[in-house]
Design a protein around this motif. Structure first.
Motif, mmCIF file in Angstrom:
data_model
loop_
_atom_site.group_PDB
_atom_site.id
_atom_site.type_symbol
_atom_site.label_atom_id
_atom_site.label_comp_id
_atom_site.label_asym_id
_atom_site.label_seq_id
_atom_site.Cartn_x
_atom_site.Cartn_y
_atom_site.Cartn_z
ATOM 1 N N TYR A 185 2.584 28.847 55.640
ATOM 2 C CA TYR A 185 2.658 30.051 56.457
ATOM 3 C C TYR A 185 1.424 30.071 57.363
ATOM 4 N N PRO A 186 1.509 29.551 58.594
ATOM 5 C CA PRO A 186 0.302 29.412 59.427
ATOM 6 C C PRO A 186 -0.340 30.740 59.805
ATOM 7 N N ASP A 187 0.456 31.770 60.041
ATOM 8 C CA ASP A 187 -0.117 33.061 60.425
ATOM 9 C C ASP A 187 -0.809 33.745 59.250
ATOM 10 N N GLN A 188 -0.313 33.512 58.053
ATOM 11 C CA GLN A 188 -0.903 34.115 56.861
ATOM 12 C C GLN A 188 -1.967 33.214 56.238
ATOM 13 N N GLY A 189 -1.970 31.929 56.602
ATOM 14 C CA GLY A 189 -2.964 31.011 56.076
ATOM 15 C C GLY A 189 -2.772 30.641 54.625
ATOM 16 N N ILE A 190 -1.529 30.636 54.143
ATOM 17 C CA ILE A 190 -1.233 30.287 52.754
ATOM 18 C C ILE A 190 -0.124 29.239 52.726
ATOM 19 N N ALA A 191 0.175 28.735 51.536
ATOM 20 C CA ALA A 191 1.249 27.754 51.377
ATOM 21 C C ALA A 191 1.824 27.876 49.975
ATOM 22 N N SER A 192 3.050 27.398 49.807
ATOM 23 C CA SER A 192 3.700 27.413 48.498
ATOM 24 C C SER A 192 4.554 26.169 48.347
ATOM 25 N N VAL A 193 4.797 25.791 47.106
ATOM 26 C CA VAL A 193 5.625 24.632 46.789
ATOM 27 C C VAL A 193 6.849 25.127 46.020
ATOM 28 N N ASN A 194 8.033 24.743 46.490
ATOM 29 C CA ASN A 194 9.302 25.133 45.854
ATOM 30 C C ASN A 194 9.415 26.638 45.656
ATOM 31 N N GLU A 195 8.856 27.393 46.579
ATOM 32 C CA GLU A 195 8.974 28.856 46.557
ATOM 33 C C GLU A 195 8.879 29.350 47.997
ATOM 34 N N LEU A 196 9.949 29.990 48.468
ATOM 35 C CA LEU A 196 9.983 30.513 49.819
ATOM 36 C C LEU A 196 10.199 32.025 49.749
ATOM 37 N N VAL A 197 9.194 32.776 50.164
ATOM 38 C CA VAL A 197 9.268 34.236 50.180
ATOM 39 C C VAL A 197 9.223 34.690 51.629
ATOM 40 N N VAL A 198 10.205 35.499 52.034
ATOM 41 C CA VAL A 198 10.290 35.965 53.420
ATOM 42 C C VAL A 198 10.621 37.452 53.429
ATOM 43 N N PRO A 199 10.197 38.165 54.470
ATOM 44 C CA PRO A 199 10.579 39.573 54.592
ATOM 45 C C PRO A 199 12.010 39.706 55.084
ATOM 46 N N ALA A 200 12.795 40.520 54.426
ATOM 47 C CA ALA A 200 14.187 40.735 54.832
ATOM 48 C C ALA A 200 14.222 41.461 56.166
ATOM 49 N N GLY A 201 15.209 41.098 56.991
ATOM 50 C CA GLY A 201 15.394 41.771 58.264
ATOM 51 C C GLY A 201 14.502 41.262 59.377
ATOM 52 N N ARG A 202 13.736 40.199 59.143
ATOM 53 C CA ARG A 202 12.892 39.617 60.180
ATOM 54 C C ARG A 202 13.223 38.139 60.353
ATOM 55 N N PRO A 203 13.278 37.655 61.592
ATOM 56 C CA PRO A 203 13.615 36.246 61.809
ATOM 57 C C PRO A 203 12.584 35.312 61.170
ATOM 58 N N ILE A 204 13.055 34.179 60.678
ATOM 59 C CA ILE A 204 12.199 33.149 60.108
ATOM 60 C C ILE A 204 12.281 31.921 61.013
ATOM 61 N N ASN A 205 11.158 31.557 61.632
ATOM 62 C CA ASN A 205 11.102 30.409 62.530
ATOM 63 C C ASN A 205 10.572 29.201 61.756
ATOM 64 N N PHE A 206 11.464 28.281 61.426
ATOM 65 C CA PHE A 206 11.077 27.091 60.666
ATOM 66 C C PHE A 206 10.682 25.957 61.612
ATOM 67 N N SER A 207 9.597 25.280 61.279
ATOM 68 C CA SER A 207 9.243 23.991 61.864
ATOM 69 C C SER A 207 9.283 22.992 60.717
ATOM 70 N N LEU A 208 10.069 21.926 60.860
ATOM 71 C CA LEU A 208 10.310 21.018 59.747
ATOM 72 C C LEU A 208 9.846 19.608 60.049
#
Length: 377
Positions: free
Chosen positions: A134-157
């Motif tokens: 999560y570049p804006d939040q400055g954190i990272a996770s492995v095998n866990e994706l937490v997102v706010p409902a109702g907001r677009p998620i822009n993935f870079s893969l």
């Protein structure tokens, strides 16, 4: 009835996220699927009916054969139906495919939904786990994706090794992640919930365990999750990433409280490891004619896959080190040693060719003074 009950029992373990979506993208894909099926049923149903009706009606042993007309040659009405209906169906299918293809372009942001500020997520497929930064939040996770409902998620893969696909069926379609490349995907969760995700592209012996849960939560819960990770989790640096990158199976979720600046860019450019030439500079060297014989001794600086070679069980295979000769011809077999020695041993000689081409080409101590400029990060 017994057969129907047996079929229902056999299918009771199936999940129907595709037909019961929880995101705008998945809903549009479901609609296109239904429209396409209904249009094709216009042909399929009559064909199924006629394949039974005509053999029965015109069988050779029927009593009334007065409708038999051996002189029949042509019917304009029949020709209009035989050609006209398929043409209309193909036109309709083409139109809807065109509309939905542009509407659901995975590179197209979901700004038109007016759903609030998007969340940026940088996804990296590893052997065999997913890393989410999560570049804006400055954190990272492995095998866990937490997102706010109702907001677009822009993935870079991207991928550290072989191709994979990021698939969250309840939220939308999948897009490939590939080493040395960055692809895009835009999804949104319309409501809070837990949505299974996985890689949908076979990538080796640990593929079956390459799964994760997508937790769609409220904005307040998302912010609390972020703050909790920042306070407790270890940092994700280049060194810890290289350790995480090692092949492992069935990895439990874990978090990182901070992320080293520019890490994702280095992952894409395949130069996280000290001393490796980034893809952008490698292409520059190729564009200028390549290294030629003088570049043979610098092979270790360009090598990437050798350190990630695995057997059929997912175990790393240690290959012989690449040779280094000082970068100026001569005996190409003279300098044996580890890849690290070949990259960083005698900076004045073994790397002279690369640095002569571009002083910023290496992320090694030789090029450390210009590292901020390297690769634009």
């Amino acid at each position: 009835m017994l057969l129907a009950a047996a079929g229902a029992l056999a299918l009771s373990g199936c999940q129907y996220e595709i037909l019961s979506p929880s995101g705008w993208v998945a809903e549009q894909e479901r609609n296109l699927l239904i429209i396409s099926v209904l249009l094709m049923l216009i042909v399929i149903l009559p064909v199924l009916f006629m394949s039974v009706y005509f053999p029965l009606k015109y069988r050779a042993d029927r009593e009334d054969q007065s409708d038999y007309d051996p002189e029949f040659e042509h019917s304009n009405k029949l020709e209009a139906v035989v050609w006209g209906v398929p043409i209309l169906i193909v036109v309709a299918l083409g139109w809807y495919t065109y509309v939905y293809t542009h509407r659901l372009d995975p590179y197209r942001p979901l700004d038109h939904l007016d759903a609030g500020a998007p969340v940026e997520v940088q996804a990296v497929s590893l052997d065999w786990k997913w890393l989410f930064i999560y570049p804006d939040q400055g954190i990272a996770s492995v095998n866990e994706l937490v997102v706010p409902a109702g907001r677009p998620i822009n993935f870079s893969l991207t991928s550290s090794t072989v191709m994979n696909t990021l698939s969250i069926p309840a939220l939308g379609g999948m897009v490939y992640s590939m080493a040395g490349m960055e692809t895009k995907l835009h999804l949104i969760a319309d409501e809070e919930g837990t949505y299974p995700g996985r890689s949908a592209h076979y990538s080796g012996p640990g593929f079956a365990g390459m799964v994760f849960d997508t937790e769609a939560v409220s904005d307040a819960e998302f912010d609390a999750w972020v703050e909790g990770i920042r306070d407790e989790a270890e940092p994700l640096t280049r060194a810890s990433y290289l350790e995480l990158e090692q092949p492992t199976m069935n990895v439990a979720p874990r978090q990182y409280g901070s992320v080293e600046d520019g890490l994702f860019g280095r992952i894409v450019e395949l130069c996280v490891e000290e001393g490796k030439v980034c893809m952008g500079h490698m292409m520059m060297v190729d564009e200028q004619g390549g290294g030629g014989l003088e570049g043979v001794g610098n092979a270790a600086a360009y090598s990437y896959d050798r350190a990630r070679t695995i057997d059929g069980f997912g175990n790393l295979i240690e290959l012989p080190p690449l040779e280094s000769n000082g970068g100026h011809g001569g005996d190409h077999g003279a300098g044996h040693g580890s890849d690290e020695e070949a990259m960083n041993g005698d900076a004045q000689n073994s790397l002279s060719y690369v640095l002569a081409m571009d002083p910023d080409a290496l992320c090694s101590p030789t090029g450390a003074q210009t590292e901020a400029k390297t690769n634009g990060i």
